[in-house]
Design an enzyme around this catalytic site. Sequence first.
Site, PDB file in Angstrom:
ATOM      1  N   SER A 137     103.761 -26.141  19.731  1.00 41.18           N
ATOM      2  CA  SER A 137     103.148 -26.349  21.044  1.00 41.18           C
ATOM      3  C   SER A 137     103.745 -25.409  22.071  1.00 41.18           C
ATOM      4  CB  SER A 137     103.358 -27.795  21.507  1.00 41.18           C
ATOM      5  OG  SER A 137     102.938 -27.939  22.846  1.00 41.18           O
ATOM      6  N   TYR A 150     108.938 -34.614  24.211  1.00 38.84           N
ATOM      7  CA  TYR A 150     107.991 -33.954  23.302  1.00 38.84           C
ATOM      8  C   TYR A 150     108.277 -32.453  23.224  1.00 38.84           C
ATOM      9  CZ  TYR A 150     103.387 -32.086  21.858  1.00 38.84           C
ATOM     10  OH  TYR A 150     102.371 -31.418  21.242  1.00 38.84           O
TER      11      TYR A 150
END
Lengths: 245, 414
Positions: A137, A150
């Site tokens: 990501s 995250y």
Amino acid sequence: MVTNQSVLILGARSDIGRAIAHTFAGHGRPIVLAARRAADLNVDVADISARYQVAASAIEFDVIDGGATRFFDSLPELPDVVVMVAGLLGDQAVNEVDQDAAMRVMATNYTGPACYLLEVARRMEARGSGAIVGISSVAGDRGRRSNFVYGSAKAGFTAFLSGLRNRLAAQNIQVVTIKPGFVATRMTAGMKLPPALTAAPQEVADATWRAVTKGSDVVYVRSVWRLIMWIIRSIPERLFKRLSL
Amino acid sequence: MDRTGDTPVIARGAARSYGDASFGPGLTLDMRRLDHVTAFDAASGVMTCEAGVLLSDVIRLWTPRGWFPPVTPGTKFVTIGGMIASDVHGKNHHLAGSFGDHVISFRLALGDGSVATCSRTENVDLFEATCGGMGLTGVILEATFRMIPVRSARIMQETQRAPNLAAAMDLFEAGSERTYSVAWIDCLATGAELGRSAVIFGDHASPDDFDSDARSAPFSRRTPNKRRIPLDFPGFALNRASVSAFNKLYYKRQAPGRRLVDLEPYFYPLDAIQDWNRIYGQRGFVQYQCVLPLATSRDGLAALLTEIARAGDPSFLAVLKRLGRESFGLLSFPLEGYTLALDFPATDRTFGLLDRLDDITLEAGGRLYLTKDARMRRAMLEASYPRLDRFRAVREQYGFTTRFRSALSDRLGL
């Protein structure tokens, strides 16, 4: 690539995983779908084999179960391409106060995928061929207050993929890092995402297909994200720590 | 789904109906995630798939294998469930009937937690009410239907020009054995040229129709040019002069004669222009599609075209088509006769014109297509759909009237 090269999708129930499975199957590749509650994937197995006339199967998989060795021992054969899609966004506010929740996010995005891919790498190295794809990501490019639990796990995963690529470069084993940016999926349903920065799952799948066939290393699905994250990384920490990003 | 039955719901497929069928006073169910193909039998061409499967996917994946949908509407961006709910027809209606004619069975969620399998032998009342039922008789989950075998991905197209309406209708009647037929009408032609059109016939091509070098790859397809309308056109862009020029140009471009064309531009010319509707600007457009019985078609169509030409409102797109026999669907649109489909910009003047077209349609014993409609009055529907009472009775009997509601059903009292 030879057209009968099989593809294992780890985290196949996700929208991105499903799009990747369809894309590779559309190019004639046999597909193994791996996810929790694999019996529910039978409709996807039927769908893929009806649409693309390729072999498809489903297998039980839980990225945080620590059972990578057992998992790969149970596969009839080691796939040629392994795509790690498993991930968990979680809720930053909850993660800051609930350690179990934070651990789950870290394990699902980093330690779990890393352990599975270490096992894949060991077996592919022994065989002398293969391709490993990790869906990481842009959130891992710099920790930000809005999602750093995250983001830090994805940063770890990105660093892991980078090192693994370095480690396997001489062994004819490709390692690809995909950074999707925002993607319109069930994981982000209800969020207000800017359309120009938000990819459809199919775009991630197309980028993954191109990366594997072209031998790419690191791919930003929408190239604008490469620029955005370069700017974000370039902001001096003294200033960055006061920003709301 | 809320099982108490308090909140009305309506299913939405690809949201390609032109009016108010896919939203309503309650919840809208987005069916596009229910998009698995369950099974395909390559011996019989029978496909079973979930309701949200896109026709474009079916065409993309099955045409190269020699199978084509038995009926296709003018856009491929529709779902299988939506095709049943609208009981869509295509350019082959005069021979093949509507999509419901090729549906073997479907599974229908009744809104109380139960699921019924419906076919010509099982839950027949639900089968007849649901084909063309606009999603008001439950939620279609999965359907089984027959595909047709094709020998190539091309159509042998034959275009003939008709100087007026009578000539166009004569061409349709003479070409009743051709697989596909449709006519593009220049709506601004008047007087002796009223109904001036290009009648386009088509048949699935066989490899024998190809040049010798192309014969070995009958399913190869050229990559279509994808064009896109990037912005809403300003209102003044669309006027009598520009539409007249467009129609003249289009009529001229339809050179008479035979030629091989790819499936997609043949069936879906507008799909090649993404967001084509934006030429109508922010106010958008309305579509008007009526069908007139065969006996009254000639006079009725002349009256409609005269009224349209007289009003001078530009209709970009005017399509005439011969339809075959009426379907079993209680609210199915097709009738043996002629259907005329028109696009108009959504202006106050347009709505006045459409009311006058309604009178002509009703007078001729015709009716309007619910999938295209956004403005018909309840009295018009009640006077033109003779099996409406049976449809309403099914809705009552199964408790659907409070459970499944759309803006369309509220407007028309379905």
